[in-house]
Write a protein that holds these residues in place. Structure first.
Motif, PDB file in Angstrom:
ATOM      1  N   LYS A  30      -5.274 -27.535  11.130  1.00 28.28           N
ATOM      2  CA  LYS A  30      -6.613 -28.127  11.162  1.00 28.28           C
ATOM      3  C   LYS A  30      -7.091 -28.381  12.581  1.00 28.28           C
ATOM      4  CE  LYS A  30      -9.378 -31.803   9.106  1.00 28.28           C
ATOM      5  NZ  LYS A  30      -9.380 -33.018   8.237  1.00 28.28           N
ATOM      6  N   ASP A  31      -6.232 -28.973  13.389  1.00 30.78           N
ATOM      7  CA  ASP A  31      -6.590 -29.264  14.781  1.00 30.78           C
ATOM      8  C   ASP A  31      -5.736 -28.478  15.766  1.00 30.78           C
ATOM      9  OD1 ASP A  31      -8.605 -31.487  14.435  1.00 30.78           O
ATOM     10  OD2 ASP A  31      -6.896 -32.314  13.323  1.00 30.78           O
ATOM     11  N   THR A  32      -4.834 -27.684  15.250  1.00 33.26           N
ATOM     12  CA  THR A  32      -3.987 -26.844  16.108  1.00 33.26           C
ATOM     13  C   THR A  32      -4.025 -25.414  15.560  1.00 33.26           C
ATOM     14  OG1 THR A  32      -2.096 -27.557  14.757  1.00 33.26           O
ATOM     15  CG2 THR A  32      -2.432 -28.684  16.863  1.00 33.26           C
ATOM     16  N   PRO A  33      -5.154 -24.720  15.752  1.00 33.09           N
ATOM     17  CA  PRO A  33      -5.330 -23.391  15.155  1.00 33.09           C
ATOM     18  C   PRO A  33      -4.340 -22.346  15.652  1.00 33.09           C
ATOM     19  CG  PRO A  33      -7.096 -23.881  16.722  1.00 33.09           C
ATOM     20  CD  PRO A  33      -6.335 -25.150  16.524  1.00 33.09           C
ATOM     21  N   GLN A  34      -3.645 -22.636  16.747  1.00 36.33           N
ATOM     22  CA  GLN A  34      -2.674 -21.654  17.252  1.00 36.33           C
ATOM     23  C   GLN A  34      -1.519 -21.433  16.275  1.00 36.33           C
ATOM     24  OE1 GLN A  34      -3.346 -24.612  18.597  1.00 36.33           O
ATOM     25  NE2 GLN A  34      -1.494 -25.640  19.381  1.00 36.33           N
ATOM     26  N   HIS A  35      -1.364 -22.355  15.333  1.00 34.61           N
ATOM     27  CA  HIS A  35      -0.285 -22.213  14.344  1.00 34.61           C
ATOM     28  C   HIS A  35      -0.750 -21.482  13.080  1.00 34.61           C
ATOM     29  CE1 HIS A  35       2.336 -24.838  16.645  1.00 34.61           C
ATOM     30  NE2 HIS A  35       1.379 -25.751  16.703  1.00 34.61           N
ATOM     31  N   LEU A  36      -2.017 -21.113  12.998  1.00 32.49           N
ATOM     32  CA  LEU A  36      -2.567 -20.591  11.741  1.00 32.49           C
ATOM     33  C   LEU A  36      -1.861 -19.318  11.273  1.00 32.49           C
ATOM     34  CD1 LEU A  36      -6.139 -20.640  10.492  1.00 32.49           C
ATOM     35  CD2 LEU A  36      -5.030 -18.422  10.583  1.00 32.49           C
ATOM     36  N   SER A  37      -1.679 -18.379  12.163  1.00 37.38           N
ATOM     37  CA  SER A  37      -1.055 -17.112  11.748  1.00 37.38           C
ATOM     38  C   SER A  37       0.331 -17.341  11.171  1.00 37.38           C
ATOM     39  CB  SER A  37      -0.973 -16.146  12.932  1.00 37.38           C
ATOM     40  OG  SER A  37      -2.269 -15.761  13.351  1.00 37.38           O
ATOM     41  N   LYS A  38       1.097 -18.219  11.813  1.00 37.26           N
ATOM     42  CA  LYS A  38       2.452 -18.510  11.338  1.00 37.26           C
ATOM     43  C   LYS A  38       2.424 -19.162   9.958  1.00 37.26           C
ATOM     44  CE  LYS A  38       6.748 -20.853  12.612  1.00 37.26           C
ATOM     45  NZ  LYS A  38       7.452 -21.659  13.639  1.00 37.26           N
ATOM     46  N   ILE A  39       1.484 -20.096   9.766  1.00 42.38           N
ATOM     47  CA  ILE A  39       1.404 -20.798   8.478  1.00 42.38           C
ATOM     48  C   ILE A  39       0.939 -19.852   7.374  1.00 42.38           C
ATOM     49  CG2 ILE A  39       0.304 -22.679   7.226  1.00 42.38           C
ATOM     50  CD1 ILE A  39       2.418 -23.550   9.281  1.00 42.38           C
ATOM     51  N   VAL A  40      -0.010 -18.992   7.679  1.00 45.60           N
ATOM     52  CA  VAL A  40      -0.442 -17.999   6.675  1.00 45.60           C
ATOM     53  C   VAL A  40       0.718 -17.086   6.309  1.00 45.60           C
ATOM     54  CG1 VAL A  40      -1.941 -16.008   6.265  1.00 45.60           C
ATOM     55  CG2 VAL A  40      -2.867 -18.052   7.358  1.00 45.60           C
ATOM     56  N   ASP A  41       1.488 -16.697   7.317  1.00 42.59           N
ATOM     57  CA  ASP A  41       2.653 -15.847   7.073  1.00 42.59           C
ATOM     58  C   ASP A  41       3.639 -16.540   6.126  1.00 42.59           C
ATOM     59  OD1 ASP A  41       4.473 -13.493   8.033  1.00 42.59           O
ATOM     60  OD2 ASP A  41       5.687 -15.296   8.289  1.00 42.59           O
TER      61      ASP A  41
END
Length: 566
Positions: A98-109
């Protein structure tokens, strides 16, 4: 199991950590509280771990130095034995971004790998979490999802993961394209590029799914420029392997080639070139036509007929000799010989449309005397034998068609008599099917007669318009205000659903001398859910999969995935 009093204390402490972190302004000064929350993820208390699954993502952004520990602890919770803990942890995953979009790809994975969950409530939580992240950043989310279905040079770790990802994209992402693909121009292009990468290794059903989606995008809509339509054709050409050497024993390639040609037909009508497809047929398929499986022959000839009106004059001149040769093989010179009416209908239709583009090419092929003023007229040469042979075959075909029409008409009268007397639903359904088959047979024979009659002239007029409606295509009824005659029918109808090649219309089988008019039931094309024995799938065990995800290339011929959807 934890002692009740100890469990209550653990939970009370967790609430204290959470309340304190919630109240203080400078949360970084209370890293110990967050570390204790992370440690609670390994508690023996179910309630404590459930509470930790709520608190870890809530305060995640304030402690970047603990991010790896936090994510690992939360992933352990996502794989807990207790369903309630897993669901709670999955619901919290989007908060990490939510506030740390740099983790989005990893979380989607990670979420994509959880799509293999067997419990419906757990899988539903995964779907909702993924959709939440897609709405937050559709580009990065799509990139992460498509990595699970793209073909790479490594072996696939888990085939079920790939299939679940495909199902999620088909059922949850594609229907929301209007909402998710914003701005449309950039995001439609982006998802098109992702799909194109994924098409290196797909089954027939998967390819159809992707093509249906691409056709629904506005960039490929009715107002799309010619270069966009040609892009779709090039995608289909790539799937058909038109640069590969053809082997008549390669059933997977035959199935893929014919199915792809069928998929391409609407785009030929919209102006895309059929040159690569038709030249491949001319070079590789027509010379071994007799060796193809029977049902593939019908599919191929129907595709040839439907695509022939959109062939360029140059390609028509190249292809016409092979079509005439096939036509002569299928048109008997004597009534005692066998004839497949559907073959003849397809080839006559193709012949007319190709010859219409390059009429004087028929002078040497059929003995006609068409004058265009070009050296290719070859009017000084004697082709009378070709004319005699062609005319005799046309006459024989017409005689067989007339005899068959008479028999079919009599059969229709019998069906009309027996239908009212039928008692059971099965009997009624059987008679109705026979009537449909008879109607199809009559349309085939009438089409043949309409196409042979102009060809007796030394200078025939070839049919290059839509006056002939192929027997397997739906007849488009003229409007009540139309003043057109009943002899001209539209050609905009589709092949019957589920019978992309010929399955729903029972084409007339070979008939000798006007004998019985048997019908040949054909199976559907390769897009049905039937595996082909060329190329299979590999599957492996499931793991958390926090690392890479490989999968083998494979469309038949030494690759991993056959054209049938398994």
């Amino acid at each position: 199991m934890a002692d009740v009093s100890d469990e209550a204390k653990d939970i009370e402490k967790l609430y204290e950590y959470g309340e304190r972190l919630n109240e203080v302004k400078d949360k970084s000064q209370h890293a110990e509280d967050y570390e204790n929350i992370i440690k609670a993820g390994k508690s023996s208390s179910v309630k404590a771990r459930q509470l930790a699954a709520q608190l870890i993502p809530r305060f995640f952004k304030y402690f970047p130095g603990l991010s790896d520990k936090a994510v690992d602890a939360h992933l352990d919770l996502c794989e807990a034995e207790e369903l309630g803990i897993r669901v709670q942890a999955i619901r919290g995953l989007p908060l990490f971004c939510k506030d740390t979009p740099q983790h989005l790809s990893k979380i989607v994975d990670i979420l994509a790998q959880l799509l293999t969950a067997e419990e419906n409530v757990e899988r539903d939580a995964v779907h909702k979490a993924l959709l939440s992240l897609l709405r937050q950043d559709v580009r990065d989310s799509l990139d992460a999802l498509f990595k699970h279905i793209e073909s790479v040079d490594e072996q696939i770790a888990d085939e079920s993961l790939r299939e679940r990802t495909l199902l999620f994209i088909r059922d949850k992402v594609f229907p929301l394209k209007t909402e998710l693909l914003r701005p449309p121009e950039q995001m439609e292009r982006h998802i098109t590029d992702l799909i194109k990468k994924s098409l290196q290794d797909v089954t027939g059903a998967e390819f159809k799914m992707f093509m249906d989606f691409l056709k629904s995008l506005s960039m490929f809509g009715q107002k799309a420029p010619p270069e966009r339509i040609q892009e779709l054709i090039e995608i289909i050409e790539g799937q058909a392997d038109l640069d590969a050497q053809f082997s008549v024993t390669d059933g997977d390639h035959i199935a893929r080639l014919i199915s792809c040609l069928f998929t391409a037909l609407p785009f030929f009508e919209r102006g895309a070139s059929n040159s690569k497809f038709f030249n491949y047929l001319n070079k590789h398929i027509f010379p071994v036509f007799d060796e193809l499986p029977e049902e593939r022959k019908v599919d191929l000839l129907k595709d040839l007929a439907e695509g022939s009106p959109y062939t360029s004059p140059q390609d028509s001149r190249q292809i016409l000799p092979a079509v005439v040769l096939l036509l002569k093989k299928t048109m008997p010179r004597r009534k005692a010989e066998e004839m497949n009416f559907t073959y003849v209908e397809c080839l006559l239709y193709s012949f007319h449309h190709l010859a219409h583009k390059t009429p004087n090419a028929t002078n040497s092929l059929c003995g006609y005397q068409i004058v265009t003023g070009q050296p290719s007229d070859r009017l000084g040469e004697d082709f009378s034998d070709q004319y005699k042979d062609f005319s005799e075959r046309l006459t024989c075909v017409e005689d067989l068609a007339r005899v068959t029409i008479k028999k079919l008409t009599q059969g229709m009268a019998e069906h009309n008599k027996t239908l009212p007397a039928a008692v059971s639903d099965e009997a009624k359904a059987s008679i109705k099917t026979q009537k449909q088959n008879t109607t199809s047979g009559l349309r085939t024979c009438n089409n043949i007669l309409a196409m042979t009659q102009p060809l007796h002239s030394k200078t025939p007029s070839f049919i290059g318009d839509k006056r002939i409606n192929l027997s397997w295509k739906e007849v488009v009824k003229p409007s009540t205000t139309s003043t057109s005659t009943s002899t001209t029918t539209a050609t905009g109808g589709k092949r019957p659903p589920g019978a992309q090649g010929g399955g729903g219309n029972n084409p007339l089988k070979k008939v000798r001398g006007g004998g019985s008019t048997q019908h040949h039931q054909l199976p559907n094309r390769a897009f049905e859910d039937q595996p082909y024995p060329y190329g299979g799938r590999n599957s492996g065990g499931r793991g958390r999969g926090r690392g890479g995800h490989g999968r083998g290339r494979g469309r038949g011929r030494g690759r991993g995935r056959g054209w049938g959807f398994q």
